[in-house]
Design a protein around this motif. Structure first.
Motif, PDB file in Angstrom:
ATOM      1  N   HIS A   1      -4.366  -4.013  -1.839  1.00  0.00           N
ATOM      2  CA  HIS A   1      -5.645  -3.484  -1.376  1.00  0.00           C
ATOM      3  C   HIS A   1      -6.758  -4.521  -1.341  1.00  0.00           C
ATOM      4  O   HIS A   1      -7.889  -4.204  -0.986  1.00  0.00           O
ATOM      5  CB  HIS A   1      -6.071  -2.297  -2.255  1.00  0.00           C
TER       6      HIS A   1
ATOM      7  N   ASP B   1      -2.702  -8.137  -5.025  1.00  0.00           N
ATOM      8  CA  ASP B   1      -2.783  -6.688  -4.843  1.00  0.00           C
ATOM      9  C   ASP B   1      -2.912  -6.353  -3.368  1.00  0.00           C
ATOM     10  O   ASP B   1      -3.666  -7.003  -2.625  1.00  0.00           O
ATOM     11  CB  ASP B   1      -3.982  -6.122  -5.604  1.00  0.00           C
TER      12      ASP B   1
ATOM     13  N   ARG C   1       0.831  -1.190   0.000  1.00  0.00           N
ATOM     14  CA  ARG C   1       0.000   0.000   0.000  1.00  0.00           C
ATOM     15  C   ARG C   1       0.875   1.254   0.000  1.00  0.00           C
ATOM     16  O   ARG C   1       1.966   1.251   0.542  1.00  0.00           O
ATOM     17  CB  ARG C   1      -0.932   0.019   1.214  1.00  0.00           C
TER      18      ARG C   1
ATOM     19  N   SER D   1     -10.345  -0.882  -7.398  1.00  0.00           N
ATOM     20  CA  SER D   1     -10.565   0.523  -7.758  1.00  0.00           C
ATOM     21  C   SER D   1     -10.536   0.672  -9.278  1.00  0.00           C
ATOM     22  O   SER D   1      -9.773   0.007  -9.973  1.00  0.00           O
ATOM     23  CB  SER D   1      -9.493   1.414  -7.124  1.00  0.00           C
TER      24      SER D   1
ATOM     25  N   ARG E   1     -13.697  -1.900  -0.444  1.00  0.00           N
ATOM     26  CA  ARG E   1     -12.877  -1.280  -1.491  1.00  0.00           C
ATOM     27  C   ARG E   1     -11.853  -2.277  -2.016  1.00  0.00           C
ATOM     28  O   ARG E   1     -10.650  -2.078  -1.925  1.00  0.00           O
ATOM     29  CB  ARG E   1     -12.206  -0.016  -0.938  1.00  0.00           C
ATOM     30  N   GLN E   2     -12.347  -3.367  -2.586  1.00  0.00           N
ATOM     31  CA  GLN E   2     -11.468  -4.440  -3.045  1.00  0.00           C
ATOM     32  C   GLN E   2     -10.800  -4.118  -4.380  1.00  0.00           C
ATOM     33  O   GLN E   2      -9.663  -4.511  -4.617  1.00  0.00           O
ATOM     34  CB  GLN E   2     -12.277  -5.740  -3.160  1.00  0.00           C
TER      35      GLN E   2
END
Length: 310
Positions: free
Chosen positions: A36, A34, A13, A45, A42-43
């Motif tokens: 995030h 990933d 991150r 974006s 908020r899996q």
């Protein structure tokens, strides 16, 4: 037709995402590898490539992944889609959960250019069905059949509860009432009696998560620390006094102390916000009073309900 122009991931991150040719989407997790990804809303974006091009035209040297986005897509204006919209590519099915985000610590792009488009144009989604996507794959907006469940959030205001000095039951009790009535409770928060954080979360939940209903519990009395009504009014677009008047009137039949409650009911954008007392018993009583009436009001806010006349 909308097309995926870039897929990007980062292993840590706070670092710029790097482009990959293909990505594996895992249900209720996000993109494999990933940073995030996780069991939260908020899996994944997404950002429109047209927005990146417009930003680049202003002199910014940016490319895919620079704003922390996982997917760059041409042909969809994501910021105009409501939360709950579903997007599909192959076997992968995504559901939008948030539009934009607050930027608490300005990124390197903002520091260099004085602006960043992710807080306004970026959107977030959770993965409902998984699979592998490649650059060049088509992405479509899925037309959903049936009525989408109401989304709700519950905020408990308690100094002692937020400091771990007391276990507050009113928030969980309200969340249970909502779930029993078929609401999707997307967030439950426990905050100290402070106006600033409460206003911030009310704005975020209404503007970005676009929930239908927010119920607050606590902070509606006469104590100097009881600031919930004032904080709620500070973020309101309109007031709905009839709800709180009806709650107090019905509660007066149970206890004369109901007249001391200062709770308000307001609208921010398309979200209804109602202040409940801090008592667990009172919360259940208040919910019983409004439960049958709220769906009609929420449908009107969604734009799917008729007027209130009979």
């Amino acid at each position: 037709m909308a097309v995926i122009e870039a897929l990007c991931i980062s292993t840590h991150r706070g670092t710029q995402k790097e482009q990959v040719a293909a990505a594996v989407f895992v249900p209720d997790w996000g993109i494999e590898g990933d940073a995030h990804a996780g069991h939260w809303h908020r899996q994944v974006s997404l950002l429109a490539s047209e927005q990146i091009e417009a930003f680049r035209a202003r002199g910014a040297d940016v490319g895919p992944g620079a704003f922390g986005e996982n997917m760059v897509v041409r042909g969809i204006d994501f910021a105009r889609l409501p939360v709950g919209t579903r997007l599909q590519s192959g076997t992968v099915l995504l559901e939008l959960t948030q539009i934009g985000k607050e930027c608490h610590q300005h990124c390197t792009i903002y520091q260099a250019v004085g602006d960043c488009i992710m807080p306004r144009q970026g959107v977030f989604a959770k993965v409902l069905e998984g699979g592998t996507l490649h650059v060049g794959d088509e992405l479509v907006v899925v037309q959903q059949a049936g009525k989408r469940p109401y989304q709700a959030a519950v905020i408990t205001l308690s100094d002692k509860g937020s400091h771990g000095e007391r276990h507050d039951e009113s928030g969980p009790a309200l969340a249970a009432c909502l779930r029993e009535a078929g609401y999707d409770v997307v967030e439950t928060l426990l905050l100290a009696d402070e106006a600033g954080p409460l206003q911030q979360h009310l704005r975020r939940l209404a503007d970005q998560r676009q929930v239908d209903l927010i119920l607050t519990t606590g902070g509606t009395g006469l104590s100097p620390r009881d600031i919930t009504p004032e904080a709620t009014l500070a973020v309101a677009d309109k007031q709905v006094p009839g709800i709180s008047e009806a709650l107090r009137a019905a509660s007066l039949a149970i206890t004369p102390r109901a007249m001391l409650s200062r709770g308000v009911s307001v609208i921010r954008k398309k979200t209804l916000i109602i202040n409940f007392p801090g008592s667990t018993k009172a919360c259940r009583e208040y919910w019983a009073i409004v439960a049958d009436v709220l769906p009609h009001g929420l449908d009107i806010l969604r734009g799917t309900g008729g007027d209130c006349g009979r």
